[in-house]
Write an enzyme that holds these catalytic residues in place. Structure first.
Site, PDB file in Angstrom:
ATOM      1  N   CYS A  79       1.001  -1.233   0.056  1.00  0.00           N
ATOM      2  CA  CYS A  79       0.014   0.001  -0.149  1.00  0.00           C
ATOM      3  C   CYS A  79       0.824   1.155   0.063  1.00  0.00           C
ATOM      4  O   CYS A  79       1.714   1.553  -0.938  1.00  0.00           O
ATOM      5  CB  CYS A  79      -0.922  -0.056   1.272  1.00  0.00           C
ATOM      6  SG  CYS A  79      -2.124   0.950   0.988  1.00  0.00           S
ATOM      7  N   HIS A 167      -3.864  -5.240   0.596  1.00  0.00           N
ATOM      8  CA  HIS A 167      -3.123  -5.552   1.856  1.00  0.00           C
ATOM      9  C   HIS A 167      -3.322  -7.158   1.865  1.00  0.00           C
ATOM     10  O   HIS A 167      -4.456  -7.652   2.214  1.00  0.00           O
ATOM     11  CB  HIS A 167      -3.797  -4.954   3.179  1.00  0.00           C
ATOM     12  CG  HIS A 167      -3.917  -3.385   3.255  1.00  0.00           C
ATOM     13  ND1 HIS A 167      -2.830  -3.128   4.080  1.00  0.00           N
ATOM     14  CD2 HIS A 167      -4.259  -2.530   2.879  1.00  0.00           C
ATOM     15  CE1 HIS A 167      -2.783  -1.806   4.349  1.00  0.00           C
ATOM     16  NE2 HIS A 167      -3.548  -1.288   3.226  1.00  0.00           N
ATOM     17  N   GLU A 169      -2.254  -9.081   4.310  1.00  0.00           N
ATOM     18  CA  GLU A 169      -2.231  -9.362   5.585  1.00  0.00           C
ATOM     19  C   GLU A 169      -3.540  -9.579   6.295  1.00  0.00           C
ATOM     20  O   GLU A 169      -3.754 -10.214   7.108  1.00  0.00           O
ATOM     21  CB  GLU A 169      -1.347  -8.559   6.421  1.00  0.00           C
ATOM     22  CG  GLU A 169      -1.800  -7.067   6.710  1.00  0.00           C
ATOM     23  CD  GLU A 169      -1.380  -6.128   5.870  1.00  0.00           C
ATOM     24  OE1 GLU A 169      -1.564  -4.879   5.949  1.00  0.00           O
ATOM     25  OE2 GLU A 169      -1.159  -6.667   4.621  1.00  0.00           O
ATOM     26  N   GLY A 222      -0.138 -13.892  37.840  1.00  0.00           N
ATOM     27  CA  GLY A 222      -1.456 -15.020  37.713  1.00  0.00           C
ATOM     28  C   GLY A 222      -1.948 -15.174  36.218  1.00  0.00           C
ATOM     29  O   GLY A 222      -2.702 -16.048  35.889  1.00  0.00           O
ATOM     30  N   GLY A 223      -1.288 -14.351  35.247  1.00  0.00           N
ATOM     31  CA  GLY A 223      -1.725 -14.148  34.042  1.00  0.00           C
ATOM     32  C   GLY A 223      -0.699 -15.028  33.109  1.00  0.00           C
ATOM     33  O   GLY A 223       0.439 -15.689  33.636  1.00  0.00           O
ATOM     34  N   VAL A 224      -1.057 -15.237  31.743  1.00  0.00           N
ATOM     35  CA  VAL A 224      -0.283 -16.061  31.011  1.00  0.00           C
ATOM     36  C   VAL A 224       1.048 -15.664  30.928  1.00  0.00           C
ATOM     37  O   VAL A 224       2.378 -16.218  31.093  1.00  0.00           O
ATOM     38  CB  VAL A 224      -1.005 -16.246  29.786  1.00  0.00           C
ATOM     39  CG1 VAL A 224      -0.074 -16.970  28.696  1.00  0.00           C
ATOM     40  CG2 VAL A 224      -2.339 -16.754  29.455  1.00  0.00           C
ATOM     41  N   ASP A 225       1.528 -14.259  30.721  1.00  0.00           N
ATOM     42  CA  ASP A 225       2.525 -13.719  30.259  1.00  0.00           C
ATOM     43  C   ASP A 225       3.779 -14.032  31.525  1.00  0.00           C
ATOM     44  O   ASP A 225       4.642 -14.396  31.215  1.00  0.00           O
ATOM     45  CB  ASP A 225       2.591 -12.391  29.916  1.00  0.00           C
ATOM     46  CG  ASP A 225       1.770 -12.212  28.664  1.00  0.00           C
ATOM     47  OD1 ASP A 225       1.402 -12.838  28.067  1.00  0.00           O
ATOM     48  OD2 ASP A 225       1.044 -10.933  28.732  1.00  0.00           O
ATOM     49  N   SER A 226       3.169 -13.486  32.646  1.00  0.00           N
ATOM     50  CA  SER A 226       4.244 -13.605  33.695  1.00  0.00           C
ATOM     51  C   SER A 226       4.256 -15.007  34.322  1.00  0.00           C
ATOM     52  O   SER A 226       5.762 -15.484  34.472  1.00  0.00           O
ATOM     53  CB  SER A 226       3.802 -12.811  35.001  1.00  0.00           C
ATOM     54  OG  SER A 226       2.548 -13.348  35.413  1.00  0.00           O
ATOM     55  N   SER A 227       3.512 -15.937  33.823  1.00  0.00           N
ATOM     56  CA  SER A 227       3.672 -17.118  34.301  1.00  0.00           C
ATOM     57  C   SER A 227       4.444 -17.989  33.221  1.00  0.00           C
ATOM     58  O   SER A 227       5.566 -18.825  33.956  1.00  0.00           O
ATOM     59  CB  SER A 227       2.169 -17.973  34.357  1.00  0.00           C
ATOM     60  OG  SER A 227       1.390 -17.563  35.237  1.00  0.00           O
TER      61      SER A 227
END
Length: 509
Positions: A79, A167, A169, A222-227
């Site tokens: 684009c 585009h 994507e 307690g979330g995905v990222d930090s776990s």
């Protein structure tokens, strides 16, 4: 080092989507602002120029020097990127005579061209531009057209440089993934070797070399990222990882106890800290969403700093920062366009003299989950919906009190448990309840009531950057509403939020 596709960001809303599509091919890529082009090393296999809200005809539009890679590496302009490459080297871009937004079909495709190999006749593409290329330089050749867009795709003769005005994507370009694979794999020659297994292996080795025998402290949420960050670090450095899980009084019902127990069973060295009262005191009377975030962040840092000092000779702070946080913090739009404060990106106060380690800061959310499965983390944690760093504080509109938190926890528990019990939880990206600063008249028994209203919110998404409201069954919503009103004292009205992002956001604050 990993072979890399470099994506230069000109401010398009779709730039992250390009990166996600490339990652889906098991090819590593990085997004960099157009005005901060990194050194072009041998590990960069190709370059993609993104779209943009700017017009190439504007005097102040992005116009970087492309000489470091044009004609030397495979280059794909999308684009704005295509229009930039056309105008910059002798072509012409003018305002479109026809509307060029939405679906279009390719009326001409040069299937002999490597970029369009395997693309069908009349393949549907997605246009989104107010300008159009009206003339290409003499050494450019047309490789695709639509009925209204003559130069829908071109290649520079003698170069692996390409431009497309649509585009590839977005979902609406039905064969966009084929085109991107042609570019990334066939033209750039990427090996498609970037997998969760390879990420874990290389990241663990990097962490061992970077950290050595130093101690690291990590704040778990307690979330995905930090776990996932915690387990990855634990596998790399073992007992030298010290985890702190703070109960800010703004978590879901019984979440602190349940998550702490899960962490213990995972073998992590974790300490739970009950700091509810400190957070409630700091939030007393605060109604502005940004001030809430700042207050919560300050108390968290104070509590975290106090607990960290009980661990001798800590050198590193680990964070569960993921790639969208990083991208938004270096946006080409600049710091003035900040939508909200991130609880991960932004650094530490000066008094915490710790080095930062962010093992997940190159991953999107779905990639974090895949890495978590490679690490054999329990699905109960990996499949958890995203939950905001400030917790229920930004789901309570207005001031925060312990009683409002208690009411919202009860409402939220009914909603989330109902999603799980009726097998709808996995169909939803994120769900929760919002305590509204509204009281309404109701009737219970023979009495009129004047109590609080709550909104239920459930969305579908892949990465949280865009989201659609979830079309939950009416009978399900009816049962949930009935249970909330009957069981949660203080609530007499339940509404359902049917706003998409954009223009709304997933959270209300």
């Amino acid at each position: 080092m990993q072979e890399t596709i470099l994506i230069l960001d000109f401010g398009s809303q779709y730039t992250q989507l390009i990166a996600r599509r490339v990652r889906e091919l098991n090819v590593y890529c990085e997004i960099h602002p157009y005005n901060k082009i990194p050194e072009i090393t041998g590990f960069i296999k190709g370059v993609i120029l993104s779209g943009s809200p700017f017009s190439v005809r504007d005097a102040n539009s992005p116009n970087p020097d492309l000489s470091a890679f044009k004609g030397k590496l495979p280059l794909l302009g999308v684009c704005y990127g295509a229009q930039l490459m056309a105008q910059k080297f002798g072509g012409e871009v003018l305002p479109s005579q026809h509307r060029e937004y939405g679906r279009a079909d390719l009326s001409f495709v040069n299937k002999e061209n490597l970029l369009f190999n395997g693309i069908s006749d009349n393949s549907q593409v997605w246009m989104s531009h107010a300008d159009t290329i009206t003339r290409i330089p003499d050494n450019y050749e047309i490789i695709s057209s639509t009925r209204d867009v003559k130069f829908a795709g071109y290649q520079v003769k003698g170069e692996q440089s390409y431009g497309i005005q649509f585009h590839p994507e977005v979902y609406h370009t039905t064969e966009g993934s084929i085109l991107l694979k042609n570019f990334v794999v066939t033209i750039c020659g990427c090996a498609q070797s970037w997998t969760p297994d390879s990420f874990v292996e290389t990241t663990m080795e990097e962490l061992k070399q970077k950290i050595g025998n130093d101690k690291v402290v990590l704040g778990l949420s307690g979330g995905v990222d930090s776990s996932v960050a915690a387990v990855l670090l634990h596998k790399a450095i073992g007992k030298n990882l010290y985890c702190i899980f703070v109960d800010n009084g703004l978590l879901r019902k019984n979440e602190f106890e349940q998550v702490l127990d899960s962490y213990m069973h995972m073998g992590l060295n974790v300490k739970g800290v009950n700091a509810k009262d400190l957070f409630y005191s700091a939030l007393a009377g605060v109604t502005d969403p940004e001030k809430k975030r700042k207050a919560i962040g300050k108390v968290f840092i104070d509590v975290f700093d106090t607990e960290s000092k009980h661990i001798e000779d800590v050198k590193w702070l680990a964070q569960g920062t993921i790639y969208p946080d990083v991208i938004e913090s270096i946006s080409v739009k600049g710091p003035s366009a900040t939508i909200k404060s991130h609880h991960n990106v932004g650094g530490l106060p000066d008094f915490m003299k710790l080095k930062i380690v962010e093992p997940l800061n190159t991953l999107f959310k779905d990639e974090v989950r895949r890495v978590g499965r490679t690490l054999k983390i329990d699905d109960a944690i990996l499949n958890r919906h995203p939950f905001p760093g400030p917790g229920l504080a930004i789901r309570i509109l207005g001031d925060i009190t312990a009683e409002k938190v208690r009411i919202l926890q009860e409402v939220d528990a009914i909603f989330i448990n109902s999603l799980k019990s009726e097998n709808l939880y996995k169909d939803v990206w994120q769900a929760g309840a919002i305590f509204l600063p509204v009281q309404s008249v109701g009737v219970m028994g023979d009495e009129r009531t004047y109590e609080n209203a709550v909104a239920l919110r459930a969305v579908t998404s892949t990465d949280g950057m865009t989201a659609d409201w979830c079309h939950l069954p009416y009978d399900f919503l009816g049962r949930v509403s009935n249970e909330i009103i009957n069981k949660v004292k203080g609530i007499n009205r339940v509404v359902y939020d049917i706003s998409s992002k954009p223009p709304a956001t997933i959270e209300w604050e």
